[in-house]
Design a protein around this motif. Structure first.
Motif, PDB file in Angstrom:
ATOM      1  N   GLU A 213      28.963  22.682 -76.432  1.00 35.05           N
ATOM      2  CA  GLU A 213      29.540  22.116 -75.209  1.00 35.05           C
ATOM      3  C   GLU A 213      28.648  21.021 -74.646  1.00 35.05           C
ATOM      4  O   GLU A 213      29.126  19.946 -74.254  1.00 35.05           O
ATOM      5  CB  GLU A 213      29.766  23.228 -74.185  1.00 35.05           C
TER       6      GLU A 213
ATOM      7  N   ALA B 256      28.773  17.950 -76.953  1.00 41.01           N
ATOM      8  CA  ALA B 256      29.989  17.170 -76.746  1.00 41.01           C
ATOM      9  C   ALA B 256      29.907  16.364 -75.453  1.00 41.01           C
ATOM     10  O   ALA B 256      30.328  15.197 -75.395  1.00 41.01           O
ATOM     11  CB  ALA B 256      31.199  18.098 -76.711  1.00 41.01           C
ATOM     12  N   GLU B 257      29.345  16.973 -74.426  1.00 36.24           N
ATOM     13  CA  GLU B 257      29.177  16.284 -73.145  1.00 36.24           C
ATOM     14  C   GLU B 257      28.286  15.050 -73.296  1.00 36.24           C
ATOM     15  O   GLU B 257      28.496  14.027 -72.645  1.00 36.24           O
ATOM     16  CB  GLU B 257      28.560  17.249 -72.132  1.00 36.24           C
TER      17      GLU B 257
ATOM     18  N   CYS C 198      28.533  13.814 -82.437  1.00 36.87           N
ATOM     19  CA  CYS C 198      29.673  13.886 -83.349  1.00 36.87           C
ATOM     20  C   CYS C 198      29.484  14.925 -84.451  1.00 36.87           C
ATOM     21  O   CYS C 198      30.434  15.237 -85.160  1.00 36.87           O
ATOM     22  CB  CYS C 198      29.953  12.523 -83.976  1.00 36.87           C
TER      23      CYS C 198
ATOM     24  N   PHE D 156      35.903  19.913 -79.950  1.00 33.37           N
ATOM     25  CA  PHE D 156      34.964  18.951 -79.391  1.00 33.37           C
ATOM     26  C   PHE D 156      34.920  17.657 -80.200  1.00 33.37           C
ATOM     27  O   PHE D 156      34.164  16.737 -79.864  1.00 33.37           O
ATOM     28  CB  PHE D 156      33.552  19.548 -79.334  1.00 33.37           C
TER      29      PHE D 156
ATOM     30  N   MET E  34      33.810  17.416 -83.278  1.00 36.18           N
ATOM     31  CA  MET E  34      32.577  17.375 -84.049  1.00 36.18           C
ATOM     32  C   MET E  34      32.770  17.983 -85.437  1.00 36.18           C
ATOM     33  O   MET E  34      33.553  18.922 -85.615  1.00 36.18           O
ATOM     34  CB  MET E  34      31.457  18.116 -83.312  1.00 36.18           C
TER      35      MET E  34
END
Length: 272
Positions: A92, A95-96, A100, A128, A130
């Motif tokens: 999390e 992603a914030e 990637c 996300f 990724m």
């Protein structure tokens, strides 16, 4: 296409994520590769950003100020008894911050368990945006490209990936021709470093080189150019821990030398 480089956290592990971001920017890197998953290894600093809001704030500030991007995070290890949801907070945060890729490796001998948990990691990372890039490590349980590809094929996830580390490629004695069998879409980034030509014969010596004494690109015996020529051009994360050099030169100078020697070598062997 211009080559892009990331500074891997293991190269300057004594630096916080914010500190290494400023160092990367001054040296001329495009990205950083952070280690926000705490593994509890001896003398390992804890950079678990999801649990340290002030460190996360400082990291965001450094990324925003420098313009450096976060490329990938590590290390989502797969080991006996793992619940992959353990890595959700780190995902999390990654992603914030714009990452990637999530780097993973396998430390269990149970093949089916490893495949199931790797597939679950991919499923957790997919919302996300990724990928989960599997690295084979010479002293782990998945030690070569053939076995890593078997995991990816068995897991059969759209966001899977293979991460080639030039040290482990060499130490695991992978044949160059094996790279031709890897689907191009599985390549998202690679780890660059060099090492002495002679391959250690003990696990302890393999670990010592890998964690404490890798060489600048072009200063050892690995044919790095031959490896990269069989892969698409992707970002190169320079993972090059060398404790003596860091002690003598400092983190900033070591990081700069890591990048400059890599650029010089690649320009000479692959063209500018």
């Amino acid at each position: 296409m211009k080559r892009q480089f990331s500074l891997a956290h293991l190269t300057v592990l004594g630096c916080t994520p914010a500190e290494m971001t400023y160092i990367a920017a001054r040296a001329g890197y495009d990205f950083v590769s952070l280690r926000p998953i705490y593994m509890g290894l001896p003398d390992e600093p804890n950079y678990a950003l999801a649990e340290n809001k002030e460190m996360l704030r400082q990291t965001k500030k450094a990324l925003d100020y420098t313009g450096i991007k976060l490329h990938d995070i590590e290390l989502a290890r797969i080991y006996d008894g793992l619940d992959p949801k353990k890595y959700l907070p780190a995902m999390e945060v990654a992603a914030e911050l714009g990452a990637c890729c999530v780097l993973s490796s396998i430390w269990t001998s149970e093949r089916n368990f490893a495949i199931e948990r790797y597939a679950e990691l991919c499923d957790l990372a997919k919302p996300f945006g990724m990928t989960v890039d599997l690295e084979f490590v010479t002293w782990a349980n998945v030690t070569n490209l053939k076995d890593a590809m078997d995991v990816l094929r068995s897991a059969n996830r759209e966001n899977c990936g293979i991460m080639i580390d030039t040290l482990h490629f060499n130490r695991s004695r992978v044949a160059l021709e094996e790279l031709d069998q890897v689907p191009r879409e599985w390549f998202h980034f690679a780890h660059l470093c060099d090492a002495p030509q002679e391959i250690p014969t003990t696990k302890e010596d393999l670990i010592h080189t890998g964690r404490d004494e890798r060489l600048y690109v072009g200063e050892g015996g690995i044919d790095i150019a031959a490896i990269l020529k069989r892969m698409p051009q992707i970002p190169y994360s320079i993972e090059l821990p060398h404790l003596a050099n860091v002690k003598e030169l400092g983190c900033a100078e070591h990081a700069w030398r890591c990048l400059q020697t890599a650029k010089d070598y690649l320009d000479a062997h692959l063209g500018a």
